[in-house]
Design a protein around this motif. Structure first.
Motif, short mmCIF file in Angstrom:
data_model
loop_
_atom_site.label_atom_id
_atom_site.label_comp_id
_atom_site.label_asym_id
_atom_site.label_seq_id
_atom_site.Cartn_x
_atom_site.Cartn_y
_atom_site.Cartn_z
N GLY A 64 70.37 -15.27 4.51
CA GLY A 64 71.76 -14.83 4.67
C GLY A 64 72.49 -15.54 5.79
N LYS A 65 71.95 -16.71 6.23
CA LYS A 65 72.60 -17.45 7.32
C LYS A 65 74.02 -17.87 6.95
CE LYS A 65 69.60 -20.83 7.32
NZ LYS A 65 68.70 -20.42 6.24
N SER A 66 74.16 -18.41 5.73
CA SER A 66 75.49 -18.93 5.39
C SER A 66 76.49 -17.80 5.21
CB SER A 66 75.45 -19.87 4.19
OG SER A 66 74.65 -19.35 3.21
N TYR B 231 71.29 -32.36 4.22
CA TYR B 231 70.03 -32.74 3.55
C TYR B 231 70.22 -32.71 2.03
CZ TYR B 231 68.02 -32.28 8.15
OH TYR B 231 67.76 -32.46 9.50
N ARG B 232 71.00 -31.74 1.57
CA ARG B 232 71.25 -31.64 0.13
C ARG B 232 72.07 -32.83 -0.38
NH1 ARG B 232 70.20 -26.71 -2.25
NH2 ARG B 232 69.34 -25.22 -0.78
N ALA B 233 73.06 -33.27 0.43
CA ALA B 233 73.89 -34.40 0.01
C ALA B 233 73.03 -35.66 -0.11
CB ALA B 233 75.02 -34.61 1.01
N GLU C 251 74.76 -23.71 11.22
CA GLU C 251 73.56 -22.98 10.75
C GLU C 251 72.56 -23.94 10.15
OE1 GLU C 251 72.33 -22.46 7.60
OE2 GLU C 251 74.00 -22.42 6.19
N GLY C 252 71.27 -23.59 10.28
CA GLY C 252 70.23 -24.46 9.72
C GLY C 252 68.84 -23.98 10.07
N ARG C 253 67.98 -24.94 10.43
CA ARG C 253 66.60 -24.58 10.75
C ARG C 253 66.23 -24.93 12.20
NH1 ARG C 253 67.68 -23.82 6.16
NH2 ARG C 253 66.34 -23.52 4.35
N ASP C 254 66.91 -25.98 12.73
CA ASP C 254 66.53 -26.50 14.06
C ASP C 254 67.73 -26.62 14.97
OD1 ASP C 254 67.84 -28.47 12.68
OD2 ASP C 254 66.59 -30.11 13.42
N ILE C 255 68.75 -25.81 14.72
CA ILE C 255 69.99 -25.97 15.49
C ILE C 255 69.79 -25.54 16.95
CG2 ILE C 255 72.47 -25.46 15.56
CD1 ILE C 255 71.43 -27.00 13.03
N GLY C 256 69.17 -24.39 17.13
CA GLY C 256 68.95 -23.91 18.50
C GLY C 256 67.79 -24.61 19.22
N THR D 110 55.83 -25.49 8.75
CA THR D 110 54.62 -26.22 9.16
C THR D 110 54.84 -27.73 9.31
OG1 THR D 110 53.92 -26.48 6.88
CG2 THR D 110 53.05 -24.56 8.05
N ARG D 111 56.06 -28.21 9.02
CA ARG D 111 56.24 -29.66 9.17
C ARG D 111 56.10 -30.03 10.65
NH1 ARG D 111 62.28 -28.89 7.46
NH2 ARG D 111 63.15 -28.23 9.44
N LYS D 112 55.69 -31.30 10.86
CA LYS D 112 55.40 -31.74 12.23
C LYS D 112 56.68 -31.85 13.04
CE LYS D 112 51.07 -34.23 11.81
NZ LYS D 112 50.98 -34.96 10.53
O1 DC Z 1 69.73 -24.27 4.25
P1 DC Z 1 69.51 -25.03 2.95
O2 DC Z 1 68.67 -24.29 1.96
O3 DC Z 1 70.80 -25.47 2.34
O4 DC Z 1 68.70 -26.33 3.37
C1 DC Z 1 68.33 -27.32 2.45
C2 DC Z 1 67.04 -27.99 2.94
O5 DC Z 1 67.27 -28.69 4.15
C3 DC Z 1 65.89 -27.04 3.21
O6 DC Z 1 64.75 -27.52 2.53
C4 DC Z 1 65.64 -27.08 4.68
C5 DC Z 1 66.32 -28.33 5.15
N1 DC Z 1 67.02 -28.15 6.41
C6 DC Z 1 66.40 -28.57 7.54
O7 DC Z 1 65.27 -29.04 7.49
N2 DC Z 1 67.05 -28.49 8.74
C7 DC Z 1 68.28 -27.96 8.81
N3 DC Z 1 68.90 -27.89 9.99
C8 DC Z 1 68.90 -27.48 7.65
C9 DC Z 1 68.24 -27.58 6.46
#
Ligand code: DC
Length: 214
Positions: A14-16, A37-39, A117-122, A175-177
């Motif tokens: 629910g981040k977006s 990443y999607r683009a 928003e994302g995975r590694d923003i902070g 788990t990615r490095k």
């Molecule tokens: O949030 P999303 O589902 O639209 O992200 C698409 C892919 O990009 C997902 O596999 C995780 C990756 N991603 C990432 O590694 N780091 C981010 N900051 C955002 C997304």
């Protein structure tokens, strides 16, 4: 100066939705970094580039236009899968850092907040962000929400497939490095397992309005 609100968390948490609502409330620009990443993934699919050909993949990043990341084509299982694979590649992540860091400067003129928003923003992109939120919910709950949303939109999907796809993506993201998904230091943990979007929004609005900076 524009304050950065970083929102991280796993797929379908629910981040977006939260970012969109906060953006409306605070009239703040928002970058959904997953779309970058999607683009790239979409371009790879269109140009039929081999996923081990990092040199060609890096060229795809030049096609990204921050003003034009709204295509429905960015959301398909194939793009989910390819974006997840390429997001584990160091050179690709590094090249995308520039896009993300330039966002507040490019879009944050005369605004109080910029949201990413994302995975590694902070953790990686804006470790000095003024507000860091880590959203969480059990994968069963995320899968159920996603399933119900897709069914509501008339899609004929199976819960078990969605659940297993979410688990696969969690596994890859965590788990990615390089830049694995994890809560940043000083982040606020927002567990949305048993609260709805309004409650989540209120919790974050309170934090932003009542704290100066974290
Ligand atoms: O949030 P999303 O589902 O639209 O992200 C698409 C892919 O990009 C997902 O596999 C995780 C990756 N991603 C990432 O590694 N780091 C981010 N900051 C955002 C997304």
């Amino acid at each position: 100066m524009t304050k950065i609100i970083a929102i991280d968390g796993p797929a379908s948490v629910g981040k977006s939705t939260l970012a969109k609502r906060l953006s409306k409330k605070f009239k703040a620009p928002v970058l959904y970094s997953g779309k970058l990443y999607r683009a790239v993934a979409l371009e790879i699919i269109k140009q039929k580039i081999n996923l081990s050909n990092t040199k060609e993949i890096l060229k795809c990043i030049n096609y990204i236009n921050l003003d034009n990341l709204n295509s429905d084509e960015l959301y398909s299982s194939e793009v989910d899968n390819v974006s997840s694979i390429i997001s584990a590649k160091k050179k690709i992540r590094n090249k995308l850092i520039t896009f993300q860091r330039s966002f507040p400067k490019k879009y944050g003129n005369n605004v109080k907040f910029a949201i990413i928003e994302g995975r590694d923003i902070g953790t990686i992109i804006f470790p000095g962000a003024d507000y860091k939120i880590f959203m969480w919910a059990a994968s069963e709950i995320r899968a159920k929400r996603r399933y119900e949303q897709l069914r509501k939109n008339g899609k004929n999907v199976r819960y078990s497939k969605i659940f297993s796809e979410i688990n696969v993506r969690d596994q890859k993201d965590m788990t990615r490095k390089i830049a694995p998904l994890m809560p940043a230091a000083n982040s606020v943990l927002l567990d949305t397992s048993y609260i709805d979007i309004e409650q989540a929004l209120n919790a974050i609005k309170n934090i932003i309005q009542k704290t100066k900076t974290i």
